[in-house]
Scaffold this motif. Structure first.
Motif, short mmCIF file in Angstrom:
data_model
loop_
_atom_site.label_atom_id
_atom_site.label_comp_id
_atom_site.label_asym_id
_atom_site.label_seq_id
_atom_site.Cartn_x
_atom_site.Cartn_y
_atom_site.Cartn_z
N TYR A 11 0.83 -1.21 0.00
CA TYR A 11 0.00 0.00 0.00
C TYR A 11 0.86 1.25 0.00
CZ TYR A 11 -0.11 0.77 5.21
OH TYR A 11 0.19 1.03 6.53
N GLY A 14 1.39 1.70 -3.58
CA GLY A 14 0.18 2.30 -4.16
C GLY A 14 0.10 3.79 -3.90
N ASN A 15 0.48 4.22 -2.69
CA ASN A 15 0.47 5.66 -2.37
C ASN A 15 1.45 6.43 -3.26
OD1 ASN A 15 -1.40 5.24 -0.36
ND2 ASN A 15 0.09 5.20 1.30
N LEU A 68 -4.20 -1.04 -4.72
CA LEU A 68 -3.23 -1.23 -3.64
C LEU A 68 -3.50 -0.31 -2.45
CD1 LEU A 68 0.08 -1.65 -5.70
CD2 LEU A 68 -1.40 -3.43 -4.74
N GLU A 69 -4.75 -0.05 -2.19
CA GLU A 69 -5.10 0.70 -0.99
C GLU A 69 -5.14 -0.26 0.20
OE1 GLU A 69 -8.73 2.73 -1.72
OE2 GLU A 69 -7.82 4.22 -3.05
N LYS A 70 -4.86 0.27 1.37
CA LYS A 70 -4.75 -0.57 2.56
C LYS A 70 -6.03 -1.38 2.80
CE LYS A 70 -3.63 -0.42 7.50
NZ LYS A 70 -3.32 0.42 8.66
N LEU A 73 -6.48 -4.22 0.21
CA LEU A 73 -5.59 -5.35 0.46
C LEU A 73 -6.03 -6.15 1.68
CD1 LEU A 73 -2.27 -3.43 -0.22
CD2 LEU A 73 -3.04 -5.41 -1.53
#
Length: 349
Positions: A11, A14-15, A68-70, A73
């Motif tokens: 993540y 992703g950020n 891919l955000e927390k 996932l």
């Protein structure tokens, strides 16, 4: 490395992808270097593969930045038994039809606590290495878990291979003694009722034309009611007409149109898309097959029997299992290729 650390690494990646896509200032020297390298590789990928336009590459990166955000996932992995580090080496033979097409397999292997050995397609070999390099900076433990190979694959415990129906037969033979997932050709279809408004049908153009129709989630065939005129469909997707400005797409359009006309096939044509009545699922680039139906329930049963050839069924809410128009290229983490649960396969090795 526990599962929480693995999730955090992805993540954070992703950020960073979000900041890159939003042209934000890098939060660290490492991230700034990643941004510079990724921009360079995006431009390289365009030259290595003419089908990879900058727009399509950035679209792919955008989908992964959102996936891919927390929460995405964590919610995805919550349905599985928490994976421990198995350290099995899983080989992935990646396709190269669309940008980062093998990233989901890559993600699954690492999050399942295994090591990955990657065999990339020459058509898509620019983006993943630089993303991997940055992932290893986020979490150095990954350095011992990720390897790329340009040669014949050796020393692995399981394999995930994606290719054509022809290469799949080779894969089945070559990897028969190893646990494996072998993927073949699949296509996606859309069901139209004739009652859709232009606004409802417009998003279907995204399913057809994104990545020039090269992905297995691209709609390559539509089903329409018997006797339905298709003018309303052509009007709905007309906003995609600039696609004909692509030389490779235009060459395919001209070639396929010439072949159809010389073969005296009846076709419909709007200047950038050819509609041909055909029972097959896999239509050539710049072409879309269509078939008429009389009974919607009978059609659903027919498609159930063909599920091994179909990746997605798209409609305007005809069935809960169908994907809405415009959403095929926005899969969730639990949307597995060929409907084979990759994570389950890896956790049971």
């Amino acid at each position: 490395m526990n599962v929480e650390a693995r999730i955090k690494s992805f993540y954070l990646l992703g950020n960073s992808l979000k900041r890159f896509l939003n042209h934000e200032k890098a939060s660290s020297p490492s991230e700034e270097n990643f941004f510079n390298l990724l921009e360079e590789k995006v431009n390289h990928a365009i030259h290595y593969n003419a089908w990879f336009t900058k727009e399509n590459i950035l679209f792919s990166l955008q989908q992964w930045s959102e996936a891919l955000e927390k929460k995405e996932l964590e919610n995805w992995l919550s349905s599985y038994k928490q994976p421990k580090d198995k350290n099995l080496r899983v080989a992935i033979i990646m396709a190269g039809n669309i940008p980062l097409v093998g990233f989901h397999d890559f993600l699954c292997v690492l999050l399942s606590g295994n090591k990955v050995l990657i065999k990339q397609s020459s058509n898509d070999n620019q983006l993943l290495p630089v993303i991997t390099q940055y992932l290893e900076e986020i979490e150095p433990s990954f350095k011992e878990r990720i390897a790329f190979s340009k040669d014949r694959l050796n020393d692995f415990d399981a394999v995930i291979a994606t290719g054509s129906n022809n290469t799949a037969r080779y894969f089945e033979y070559y990897f028969s003694k190893k646990p494996h997932i072998i993927r073949k050709n699949r296509n996606s279809v859309a069901i139209l009722t004739g009652n859709e408004s232009k606004e409802e049908l417009q998003p279907l153009g995204e399913d057809i034309f994104r990545y020039y129709g090269l992905g297995c989630r691209n709609v390559s065939k539509i089903y329409v009611p018997k006797g339905q005129k298709l003018d309303y469909f052509f009007k709905a997707v007309y906003d995609w007409h600039p696609i004909i400005d692509s030389n490779k797409y235009a060459n395919n359009y001209d070639y396929n149109k010439a072949v159809y006309l010389m073969s005296e096939f009846k076709i419909l044509d709007n200047g950038f898309l050819i509609l041909k009545k055909d029972e097959s699922f896999s239509s050539p680039i710049a072409s879309l097959f269509y078939e008429e139906y009389e009974d919607l329930e009978a059609l659903k049963l027919t498609l159930e029997k063909e599920q091994e050839n179909i990746q997605c069924i798209v409609s305007n809410g005809l069935d809960a299992s169908h994907i809405p128009f415009g959403k095929t290229q926005q899969p969730r983490l639990y949307d597995y290729a060929d409907n084979v649960n990759t994570m389950k396969f890896l956790l049971e090795l």
